[in-house]
Motif scaffolding. Structure first.
Motif, PDB file in Angstrom:
ATOM      1  N   LEU A 186       0.836  -1.201   0.000  1.00 46.56           N
ATOM      2  CA  LEU A 186       0.000   0.000   0.000  1.00 46.56           C
ATOM      3  C   LEU A 186       0.871   1.252   0.000  1.00 46.56           C
ATOM      4  O   LEU A 186       0.563   2.227  -0.691  1.00 46.56           O
ATOM      5  N   LYS A 236       0.920   4.703  -2.312  1.00 45.56           N
ATOM      6  CA  LYS A 236       0.839   6.053  -1.749  1.00 45.56           C
ATOM      7  C   LYS A 236       2.085   6.873  -2.097  1.00 45.56           C
ATOM      8  O   LYS A 236       1.992   8.055  -2.432  1.00 45.56           O
ATOM      9  N   TYR A 258      -9.084  -1.157   5.861  1.00 40.57           N
ATOM     10  CA  TYR A 258      -8.686  -0.713   4.530  1.00 40.57           C
ATOM     11  C   TYR A 258      -9.504   0.477   4.037  1.00 40.57           C
ATOM     12  O   TYR A 258      -9.021   1.261   3.223  1.00 40.57           O
ATOM     13  N   TYR A 302      -7.374   3.435   2.646  1.00 36.05           N
ATOM     14  CA  TYR A 302      -7.603   3.882   1.268  1.00 36.05           C
ATOM     15  C   TYR A 302      -8.204   5.284   1.183  1.00 36.05           C
ATOM     16  O   TYR A 302      -8.115   5.937   0.138  1.00 36.05           O
ATOM     17  N   THR A 348      -8.962  -4.426  -3.395  1.00 36.86           N
ATOM     18  CA  THR A 348      -8.592  -3.513  -4.487  1.00 36.86           C
ATOM     19  C   THR A 348      -9.826  -2.910  -5.147  1.00 36.86           C
ATOM     20  O   THR A 348      -9.823  -1.738  -5.528  1.00 36.86           O
ATOM     21  N   LEU A 407     -10.948   0.040  -3.271  1.00 33.43           N
ATOM     22  CA  LEU A 407     -10.101   1.202  -3.536  1.00 33.43           C
ATOM     23  C   LEU A 407     -10.524   1.880  -4.836  1.00 33.43           C
ATOM     24  O   LEU A 407     -10.687   3.114  -4.886  1.00 33.43           O
TER      25      LEU A 407
END
Length: 377
Positions: free
Chosen positions: A167, A171, A219, A223, A279, A282
């Motif tokens: 992750l 970022k 998450y 996210y 995912t 996200l």
């Protein structure tokens, strides 16, 4: 000492492509072959920015209320000491402790567990979280058992670090693009931390209604700061404009949702991050955070249940923080005025459960605002 067979088993957890929640389930099953008295294991994730410790993944043989748990680490002296000294804590009879409603041990005891082990998960001196092991029996955590759990904790540290590192690649790439493209970020780091914290608060409050797991909630929080990824593709003349946007400019601005979605998919492919947990969530957060419950949002005009719950959570957190934050072109709204506006929006635009989750936790909202104040405004 672990046997060669045990070492092979421990290494197999690293090689598996299952997500951390699946691995935790497998690990407890494997542990029960040698230690049938282990009834629950859990990993709590630590966020150093807000010093928050919260349940990330867990597995237990009988469902209890010991989940969706969070605590400020400095307010937990015993756990804080474990992190600082890199030592484990073994409690072979929790009932003998002086009980306090605020202690983690008391919550464990109320859930029916009588003994526990807590081990900090440290990578190069950095605290990633804690490994908790619980039993409904007393005096079962012998030196041999704890030694095995200690070895297992090293594997869990690597697994957790690997998930977080993937992750962080995403970022860090976003941050690098901001520098390379010379884009000024119109949103402060404090805004991103606040809205992530609001998202966590909301997600925890609606977890039961929407059946959200602890790792899913984690998450959403991780996210949330990436929701406006697509703004990297918008020119500064529009992105940083202090007055109202024209219709044409607003049309371009709205494109940041699709642009961000496409950019995120490319980055995930380039950096081989397809196995990042959740995912699809996200991507939904990036593409759909401007959707509205009545279908008036963009880019797809989703209606009602078509809007994923993680998107509804992020939308409420983002709009609330926009209202209560000062910007060069506007003053911050008062908390009560912002709550009033959120109630109005919940009638059609925003998910009412998510809005109520925020409004009904005023003290926590104020604490987040105080912890992450904007600078130099």
């Amino acid at each position: 000492m672990t046997s060669p067979t045990e070492e092979i088993q421990l290494s197999s957890y690293l090689d598996s492509h299952a997500d951390l929640q699946q691995k935790i389930r497998t690990i407890r099953g494997d542990l029960n072959r040698s230690f049938p008295f282990i009834h629950r294991i859990a990993i709590a994730l630590y966020n150093p920015e807000c010093k928050l410790l919260k349940t990330h993944v867990y597995d237990e043989d009988i469902a209890t209320d010991l989940h969706n748990y969070e605590a400020i680490l400095p307010e937990c002296p015993s756990l804080n000491k474990l992190a600082l000294t890199a030592t484990q804590r073994v409690l072979n009879d929790i009932s003998t402790l002086t009980q306090s409603s605020k202690t983690h041990s008391n919550l464990v005891h109320k859930a029916g567990y009588l003994s526990s082990v807590a081990i900090p998960l440290l990578m190069e001196g950095e605290l990633l979280g804690f490994f908790f092991v619980n039993s409904r029996e007393v005096n079962v955590f012998t030196e041999e058992t704890v030694q095995h759990l200690r070895m297992l904790s090293m594997v869990l540290t690597l697994l957790l670090h690997r998930d977080l590192a993937r992750l962080n690649v995403l970022k860090s790439t976003v941050e690098s693009m901001k520098v390379i493209n010379l884009h000024k970020d119109p949103e402060t780091g404090e805004h991103l931390q606040r809205m992530a914290s609001y998202s966590l608060l909301i997600a925890r409050e609606v977890a039961h209604k929407f059946n959200l797991s602890d790792d899913f909630i984690s998450y959403i929080y991780l996210y949330a700061p990436l929701h406006d990824l697509g703004k990297l593709t918008i020119g500064d003349d529009i992105l940083l404009k202090q007055g109202p946007l024209t219709e044409a400019e607003f049309s371009i601005m709205k494109g940041h949702t699709n642009n961000g979605f496409d950019l995120a998919r490319k980055l995930i492919k380039i950096y081989k991050l397809c196995d990042l947990p959740f995912t699809e969530s996200l991507l939904a957060i990036i593409r759909s955070h401007h959707e509205k419950m009545d279908g008036s949002g963009y880019p797809d005009g989703l209606v009602g249940d078509e809007v994923p719950v993680e998107v509804r959570i992020i939308a409420v957190a983002d709009i609330f923080d926009a209202l209560t934050s000062a910007r060069p072109y506007k003053k911050a709204w008062s908390l009560e005025d912002a709550f009033s506006e959120m109630r109005n929006l919940s009638a059609s635009k925003l998910d009412s459960d998510c809005v109520n989750a925020l409004i009904n936790n005023k003290q926590q909202v104020l604490a987040i605002m105080e912890s992450f104040k904007d600078k130099d405004l």
